[in-house]
Motif scaffolding. Structure first.
Motif, short mmCIF file in Angstrom:
data_model
loop_
_atom_site.label_atom_id
_atom_site.label_comp_id
_atom_site.label_asym_id
_atom_site.label_seq_id
_atom_site.Cartn_x
_atom_site.Cartn_y
_atom_site.Cartn_z
N ALA A 57 -2.10 -8.18 8.56
CA ALA A 57 -1.75 -7.18 7.55
C ALA A 57 -2.51 -7.48 6.28
N CYS A 58 -2.80 -6.45 5.50
CA CYS A 58 -3.46 -6.62 4.21
C CYS A 58 -2.82 -5.64 3.25
N GLY A 59 -2.08 -6.17 2.28
CA GLY A 59 -1.34 -5.30 1.36
C GLY A 59 -2.23 -4.45 0.48
N THR A 60 -3.23 -5.08 -0.15
CA THR A 60 -4.14 -4.28 -0.98
C THR A 60 -4.95 -3.33 -0.12
N GLY A 61 -5.24 -3.74 1.13
CA GLY A 61 -5.96 -2.85 2.05
C GLY A 61 -5.15 -1.61 2.40
N ALA A 62 -3.83 -1.80 2.56
CA ALA A 62 -2.95 -0.66 2.83
C ALA A 62 -2.92 0.28 1.64
N CYS A 63 -2.85 -0.28 0.43
CA CYS A 63 -2.88 0.55 -0.78
C CYS A 63 -4.18 1.32 -0.87
N ALA A 64 -5.29 0.64 -0.63
CA ALA A 64 -6.60 1.28 -0.71
C ALA A 64 -6.74 2.38 0.34
N ALA A 65 -6.22 2.15 1.53
CA ALA A 65 -6.33 3.14 2.61
C ALA A 65 -5.56 4.41 2.26
N LEU A 66 -4.34 4.26 1.73
CA LEU A 66 -3.56 5.44 1.35
C LEU A 66 -4.28 6.25 0.27
N VAL A 67 -4.80 5.55 -0.74
CA VAL A 67 -5.52 6.23 -1.82
C VAL A 67 -6.76 6.93 -1.28
N ALA A 68 -7.53 6.24 -0.43
CA ALA A 68 -8.75 6.82 0.12
C ALA A 68 -8.44 8.05 0.96
N CYS A 69 -7.38 7.98 1.77
CA CYS A 69 -7.01 9.12 2.62
C CYS A 69 -6.50 10.29 1.78
N ARG A 120 -7.20 10.97 -1.33
CA ARG A 120 -8.31 11.57 -2.09
C ARG A 120 -9.12 12.54 -1.24
N ARG A 121 -9.15 12.32 0.05
CA ARG A 121 -9.89 13.20 0.96
C ARG A 121 -9.02 14.33 1.48
N GLY A 122 -7.73 14.35 1.07
CA GLY A 122 -6.83 15.40 1.54
C GLY A 122 -6.34 15.20 2.96
N LEU A 123 -6.50 13.97 3.47
CA LEU A 123 -6.11 13.69 4.87
C LEU A 123 -4.62 13.39 4.99
N THR A 124 -4.01 12.90 3.90
CA THR A 124 -2.59 12.57 3.91
C THR A 124 -1.96 13.00 2.58
N ASP A 125 -0.62 12.91 2.55
CA ASP A 125 0.09 13.08 1.29
C ASP A 125 -0.02 11.78 0.49
N ARG A 126 0.66 11.71 -0.64
CA ARG A 126 0.55 10.54 -1.52
C ARG A 126 1.57 9.45 -1.20
N VAL A 127 2.39 9.68 -0.18
CA VAL A 127 3.30 8.64 0.32
C VAL A 127 3.13 8.59 1.83
N ALA A 128 3.00 7.37 2.37
CA ALA A 128 2.82 7.27 3.82
C ALA A 128 3.30 5.91 4.33
N ARG A 129 3.61 5.90 5.62
CA ARG A 129 3.88 4.63 6.31
C ARG A 129 2.55 4.10 6.82
N LEU A 130 2.24 2.88 6.43
CA LEU A 130 1.02 2.23 6.89
C LEU A 130 1.38 1.29 8.02
N GLU A 131 0.90 1.60 9.20
CA GLU A 131 1.21 0.79 10.39
C GLU A 131 0.08 -0.21 10.60
N LEU A 132 0.39 -1.50 10.38
CA LEU A 132 -0.59 -2.57 10.55
C LEU A 132 -0.24 -3.40 11.77
N ASP A 133 -1.14 -4.29 12.17
CA ASP A 133 -0.88 -5.10 13.36
C ASP A 133 0.42 -5.89 13.23
#
Length: 276
Positions: free
Chosen positions: A219-231, A233-246
């Motif tokens: 798991a990577c906490g800052t990576g999860a934050c970055a992924a949500l923001v990146a997604c 920004r591209r309109g792929l997700t809403d601004r709240v999401a469940r990040l499923e990590l290994d």
């Protein structure tokens, strides 16, 4: 001099946490690597030290990756330290000094902690990149020019640099092959954490991260934050999401009110010991 430590983890992203508020702790890169070594040392993704804060926070926190390099941020580690401070003080909030940032943590349930990670860095100079680019989708691809395997990833700084590739199937994504190649790519003068994100729904992202200096982690906490923001920004997700990590799930919210990223997830203590 013997020094006690705690072994902790956030979703399997594991840490050796050292108390350094009474006596200074200044490990060399070689000593960090020895502690992090999973065969001959204690074994961890990151080494963490707790030091006196100079600006009114509860504690100053420093992080070193397993390769011995000190780094500016660690989301899962911050969550673990926040939980430790709250347990010690009996309060429901703790304030951490991490590099130049002040991170506020609070209880969010039994062994659950929320961390306000602050605003993401979205300008190319904040990542940083070698040259000016739109960080929503940078000019970077992997594979043949006419049929790249991966292309146009997003870039976000969460106090440390992240690049996020959007993939159709995380199970077949070349994480172990591409991660180390991109980690030291010339586009990222300070190196980069490499995320691979599969958007499963507007509120669900499956993520794996090749961490700078640590390799593939659970798991990577800052990576999860970055992924949500990146997604988002591209309109792929809403601004709240469940990040499923290994290692398990994190809830990430990119607040509209102030632009801060809030990460919520568990913190666990595995065992205690004394540094050799």
């Amino acid at each position: 001099m013997s020094r006690p430590f705690l072994k902790m983890n956030g979703l399997g992203n594991d840490f050796v946490v050292v108390e350094a508020r009474e006596t200074p702790f200044a490990p060399s890169a070689e000593e960090v690597r020895a502690i992090a070594d999973r065969e001959r040392g204690i074994g961890c993704d990151q080494l963490v030290s707790l030091e006196p804060s100079t600006n009114g926070a509860d504690v100053r926190v420093r992080f070193w990756n397993a390769d011995g390099e000190e780094v500016g941020a660690c989301g899962n580690g911050s969550r673990c330290v926040g939980w430790l401070v709250m347990e010690a003080t009996g309060r429901d909030e703790a304030v951490l000094e991490v590099g130049e940032r002040i991170l506020r943590t609070r209880r969010a349930g039994d062994r659950l902690v929320s961390v306000d990670m602050g605003e993401p860095g979205l300008d190319w100079t904040q990542i940083p990149l070698e040259e000016p680019m739109d960080t929503r989708g940078v000019e970077l691809q992997v594979g043949p020019i006419d049929a790249p395997l991966l292309h146009t990833p997003g870039c976000v700084s969460m106090g440390n640099p992240h690049v996020v590739f959007f993939v159709d199937d995380i199970e077949t994504a070349p994480v172990r092959e591409v991660g180390p190649m991109i980690e030291h790519h010339r586009l990222f003068p300070e190196g980069v954490n490499v995320g691979f994100a599969e958007v499963k729904a507007r509120d669900h992202i499956r993520l794996r991260v090749w961490e700078r200096g640590a390799g593939l982690t659970k798991a990577c906490g800052t990576g999860a934050c970055a992924a949500l923001v990146a997604c988002a920004r591209r309109g792929l997700t809403d601004r709240v999401a469940r990040l499923e990590l290994d290692g398990g799930d994190l809830t990430i919210e990119w607040r509209e009110s102030d632009g801060h990223v809030i990460m919520t997830g568990p913190a666990s203590v595995d065992f205690t010991g004394v540094l050799p």
